[in-house]
Scaffold this active site. Structure first.
Site, PDB file in Angstrom:
ATOM      1  CG  LEU A 126      -2.074  -0.991   1.207  1.00 29.83           C
ATOM      2  CD1 LEU A 126      -2.821  -0.926   2.524  1.00 29.83           C
ATOM      3  CD2 LEU A 126      -3.006  -0.721   0.057  1.00 29.83           C
ATOM      4  N   GLY A 169       7.034   3.935   3.842  1.00 31.13           N
ATOM      5  CA  GLY A 169       7.279   5.143   4.611  1.00 31.13           C
ATOM      6  C   GLY A 169       8.596   5.058   5.331  1.00 31.13           C
ATOM      7  N   GLY A 224       8.600   1.931   7.574  1.00 26.83           N
ATOM      8  CA  GLY A 224       8.416   0.588   7.062  1.00 26.83           C
ATOM      9  C   GLY A 224       7.495   0.562   5.858  1.00 26.83           C
ATOM     10  CB  VAL A 258       1.648   0.124   4.792  1.00 24.49           C
ATOM     11  CG1 VAL A 258       0.246  -0.294   5.217  1.00 24.49           C
ATOM     12  CG2 VAL A 258       2.278   1.013   5.839  1.00 24.49           C
ATOM     13  CE  LYS A 276       4.857   1.665  10.820  1.00 27.62           C
ATOM     14  NZ  LYS A 276       4.512   2.793  11.656  1.00 27.62           N
ATOM     15  CG  ASP A 328       6.788  12.335  12.696  1.00 30.79           C
ATOM     16  OD1 ASP A 328       6.959  13.483  12.228  1.00 30.79           O
ATOM     17  OD2 ASP A 328       7.186  11.306  12.129  1.00 30.79           O
TER      18      ASP A 328
END
Ligand SMILES: *[C@@H]1O[C@H](CO)[C@@H](O)[C@H](O)[C@H]1NC(C)=O
Ligand SMILES: *[C@@H]1O[C@H](CO)[C@@H](O)[C@H](O)[C@H]1NC(C)=O
Ligand SMILES: *[C@@H]1O[C@H](CO)[C@@H](O)[C@H](O)[C@H]1NC(C)=O
Ligand SMILES: *[C@@H]1O[C@H](CO)[C@@H](O)[C@H](O)[C@H]1NC(C)=O
Ligand SMILES: *[C@@H]1O[C@H](CO)[C@@H](O)[C@H](O)[C@H]1NC(C)=O
Ligand SMILES: *[C@@H]1O[C@H](CO)[C@@H](O)[C@H](O)[C@H]1NC(C)=O
Ligand SMILES: *[C@@H]1O[C@H](CO)[C@@H](O)[C@H](O)[C@H]1NC(C)=O
Ligand SMILES: *[C@@H]1O[C@H](CO)[C@@H](O)[C@H](O)[C@H]1NC(C)=O
Length: 731
Positions: free
Chosen positions: A419, A422, A425, A427, A441, A538
């Site tokens: 998917l 990032g 990691g 997804v 994830k 974050d």
């Protein structure tokens, strides 16, 4: 004396054996004559008065022993004391053609019977029928018929086979018997080669038939004194249990003698106990056997020592016996050998055991390696921290997935299921067994700090249950790369919507504000409702996912911290993303709720400017969105920085949003509003805006409609349905 020499030797050997070589001991009663000729006469037998037991009197005439006296015509030439037998000579009955009607009677007397095991009625002759009739308890008899017409029909092979000779068994326990011939048969017809027939009871093993016996002279000459017959004798005619009761007649009175039942006749005998030998019928008859004198029978290679009724065999001091009873012991190196044997046995056993152990271990290791690996990963990946939390009941909604489950769900992490990728990691889209669609994830973190971070996210998320926060369903820790399982958020990130592949510049202001409001509510919840308070750490547009109808879902809590009450966490390492990072946090290294407020301010700016947090201006210069915005606000140049697609809206409204953003971006945390306040402000702005929209639809609706359409600068088309959709989804 007819008895042959080998016969005597045989007899004396038997006797010797029967008294177990105990030559030294006396066999007769003290003061009594012990031998007659070559025969030892053991008590209960005896010659003179007082030397024999009742019924066992013998005489010694011409060096021959007779039962009672010679008139009994029973010469005894062997006595088996322990076997209860005696060998005697018995008479032969003869029936001659010229002198028919011969007979021979045998009266053995009390305690003596003709042994049925040892003897046979033997008849020698042609055309003859002989009987043995007698009495045991009953009157019994048996006969034997032999017929042969001529000399040729006689068996000459030495067998008593029915051709000139026949044999038959005799009844047991006969005390008196008489051998007679049937007078219907006589030797007249065959007298040429067989003038007489003979019948006798003799030991079957002893008799050997010869054809020449059929001639009268030959036979009578050879067996002048009769034939050997074995008699069984007993000490008494009752059995032991009865015999022992009558002290006056009991025979086994010796110190170490005992009573046994005779196997051959009705009655009992005496015998010495184990370890003793001698005459059990004498008072001092059973003497201890000095076993050490007979090493063949009682082996001992060590030091033999006799004991009463027994002996012991010990090895020399310093040596050890293998069999302490009577088996060999090595007098020189027994102990050494035993030690070596022991050692060898021990070593072999150990070696075998070790081998088995090693094999078992290898197999077990293989099995455990996987388990251990999983366990190690589990621990490394923060499993222990999580378990701590679960134990303290802080976490109860998280399910722990197995590696296999997730591999199945993602088709073994197929790239088609990806998917997105990032900073933390990759997804994957996963379909669980219950057909639930989830986002998995797969963290690519490896170092311990990051693993802690991972666990942190897990723990934080597991405690949050908010509409606008991505829900954590579970995790998988038994893999090298830890994995988190979230609810699947289908519409990508806010970042993608604004800047990326899902880019929609025509995003309506209401949608933008709604997204902002939802984010603010989520953060407000984290800051105030969660216990302990959670700082996301974050906040940025890539960390805001969009669900159905663009519902905002805050995600990625990798940098989040739970704040202990009244305590501000000191960070050794600043986490966050350039452009969103609270400058105060950067300086002070203290992560507070206000850091999130700052970052949220930047996201809000992104929503109204459609610019990246760090963007390049028209001149190609890299600029910080927050700084540019603050400068623009100061210089009243807001319209230059805001997204042109929303500029047409109510200026007051935009001004208000801009003011809110500005306050969020204040340099010091203290000046920034709380997240709850931000959420409230956004909510009220939206409400006001909607009211205006309804009051004055003519102008605004037009603009709204235009904004709701896909981005197309030239387009002025009417898209009512889209507007309606946007309004419906608005909250
Ligand atoms: C006794 O035995 C010896 C040999 O063992 C023999 O020479 C002797 O003739 C025997 N005596 C009698 C009376 O049988
Ligand atoms: C014993 O021997 C003597 C003389 O040799 C003889 O007269 C006697 O009849 C014998 N007795 C028996 C029982 O054989
Ligand atoms: C032999 O014994 C019987 C009884 O057993 C006896 O009548 C007879 O007198 C005895 N003969 C001799 C010579 O002792
Ligand atoms: C019984 O008879 C057998 C065979 O004749 C013989 O060997 C044995 O010595 C006899 N007596 C005992 C006590 O076994
Ligand atoms: C043996 O039998 C014969 C013939 O029947 C008879 O004459 C004789 O008296 C018997 N002997 C004994 C001791 O019974
Ligand atoms: C012997 O037997 C035959 C017939 O079997 C008979 O004729 C004869 O008289 C018998 N002899 C004697 C002495 O009994
Ligand atoms: C006895 O038998 C033998 C042969 O076995 C024979 O030579 C002899 O003539 C027979 N008679 C006597 C009296 O020995
Ligand atoms: C013992 O034996 C003797 C002699 O045979 C007999 O007279 C006596 O009655 C017996 N006693 C018992 C108690 O059987």
């Amino acid at each position: 004396m007819v008895v042959a020499l080998p016969w005597l030797i045989f007899a004396s050997t038997l006797l010797l054996a029967s008294i177990k070589s105990s030559t030294a001991s006396r066999m007769a009663k003290p003061g009594c004559r012990e031998t007659c000729g070559n025969l030892t006469i053991p008590y209960p037998f005896g010659i003179s008065e007082g030397c024999f037991r009742e019924g066992f009197d013998v005489s010694c005439e011409n060096n021959t022993v007779y039962r009672h006296n010679s008139s009994s015509r029973l010469a005894i030439y062997n006595i088996n004391l322990l076997g209860g037998q005696a060998r005697v000579n018995t008479l032969i009955a003869s029936n001659c053609f010229n002198n028919p009607g011969g007979w021979a009677s045998l009266d053995t007397g009390e305690f003596f019977t003709v042994s049925t095991k040892a003897n046979k009625l033997t008849v020698v002759g042609c055309n003859t029928l002989a009987f043995l009739v007698g009495f045991n308890e009953y009157n019994v008899g048996a006969g034997c018929f032999s017929m042969c017409a001529d000399k040729q029909s006689v068996d000459d092979s030495g067998q008593c086979s029915g051709m000139g000779c026949c044999q038959t068994s005799i009844a047991s326990n006969l005390v008196s018997s008489n051998i007679t011939f049937d007078d219907r048969f006589n030797n007249s017809e065959v007298r040429g080669f067989n003038p007489c027939s003979y019948a006798f009871v003799a030991e079957q093993d002893w008799f050997r038939f010869e054809a020449s016996y059929l001639e009268d002279k030959n036979f009578t000459e050879k067996f002048k004194d009769g034939v050997p017959t074995t008699l069984d004798w007993v000490a008494g005619n009752e059995y032991c249990d009865q015999a022992v009761k009558n002290v006056s007649t009991y025979a086994c009175i010796g110190k170490n003698s005992q009573c046994i039942r005779s196997p051959n006749a009705t009655g009992y005998l005496c015998t010495c106990k184990d370890g003793f030998a001698g005459n059990p019928y004498l008072e001092e008859g059973c003497e201890d056997i000095n076993e050490c004198s007979f090493p063949d029978q009682y082996p001992c290679n060590g030091i033999c020592s006799n004991m009463i009724g027994d002996y012991s065999c010990s090895c020399k001091s310093g040596t050890q016996s293998i069999d302490p009873r009577r088996e060999t012991c090595d007098p020189i190196a027994a102990s050494e050998r035993a030690r070596l044997t022991k050692m060898f046995t021990g070593i072999s056993a150990c070696a075998i055991l070790l081998l088995i152990c090693i094999f078992a271990l290898l197999i077990e290791c293989q099995k455990r390696k996987l388990v251990k690996e999983k366990k190690t990963f589990f621990q490394q990946n923060g499993g222990l921290i999580l378990y701590e939390q679960i134990r303290s009941k802080q976490v109860d909604t998280v399910r722990i997935f197995t590696r296999a489950e997730l591999e199945n769900a993602t088709n073994n992490f197929d790239s088609s299921r990806e998917l997105g990728r990032g900073g933390h990691g990759t997804v994957y889209k996963g379909i669980l067994e219950d057909n639930r669609v989830v986002a998995i994830k797969r963290s690519k973190v490896m170092n311990m700090a990051q693993k802690d971070e991972f666990a942190q996210e897990m723990i934080i998320l597991s405690q949050i249950n908010h509409r606008n926060v991505v829900k954590l369903l579970g995790c998988c820790l038994e893999v090298e790369v830890p994995m988190l399982v979230y609810e699947c958020i289908p519409n990508g990130t806010l970042f993608d919507l604004m800047h990326g592949k899902n880019r929609r510049l025509s995003l309506s202001l209401d949608t933008r504000l709604r997204i902002a409001q939802e984010c603010a509510e989520a953060l407000a919840y984290l800051h105030s409702s969660a216990s302990p308070p959670i700082v996301h750490g974050d906040v940025k547009s890539p960390n805001i996912l969009l669900g159905e109808n663009y519902t905002a879902k805050v995600t990625d809590f990798g940098a989040s911290r739970m704040l202990p009450t009244d305590e501000i966490q000191f960070m050794t390492m600043v986490q966050g993303t350039i452009g969103y990072l609270d400058p105060e946090y950067l300086q002070e290294r203290q992560l507070t709720e206000k850091s999130d407020v700052y970052s949220f301010g930047v996201v809000l700016l992104e929503l109204i400017t459609m610019k990246f947090a760090i963007y390049s201006d028209s001149a190609g210069e890299r600029k910080n969105l927050a700084s540019s915005f603050l400068v623009a606000m100061k210089e009243n140049g807001l319209q230059f920085i805001l997204d042109k697609n929303i500029l047409d809206f109510e200026a007051d409204l935009l001004q208000e949003v801009a003011q809110l953003a500005k306050s969020c971006l204040s340099m010091t945390g203290e000046e920034r509003p709380l997240m709850t306040e931000v959420a409230e402000r956004l909510k009220s702005i939206r409400v006001t805006w909607r009211e205006q929209l309804i009051q004055n639809p003519s102008t605004e609706t037009e603009k709204l409609l235009q904004n709701s359409s896909h981005y197309d600068p030239s387009s002025t088309g009417q898209h009512r349905s889209l507007m309606a959709l946007d309004l419906e989804s608005g909250r």
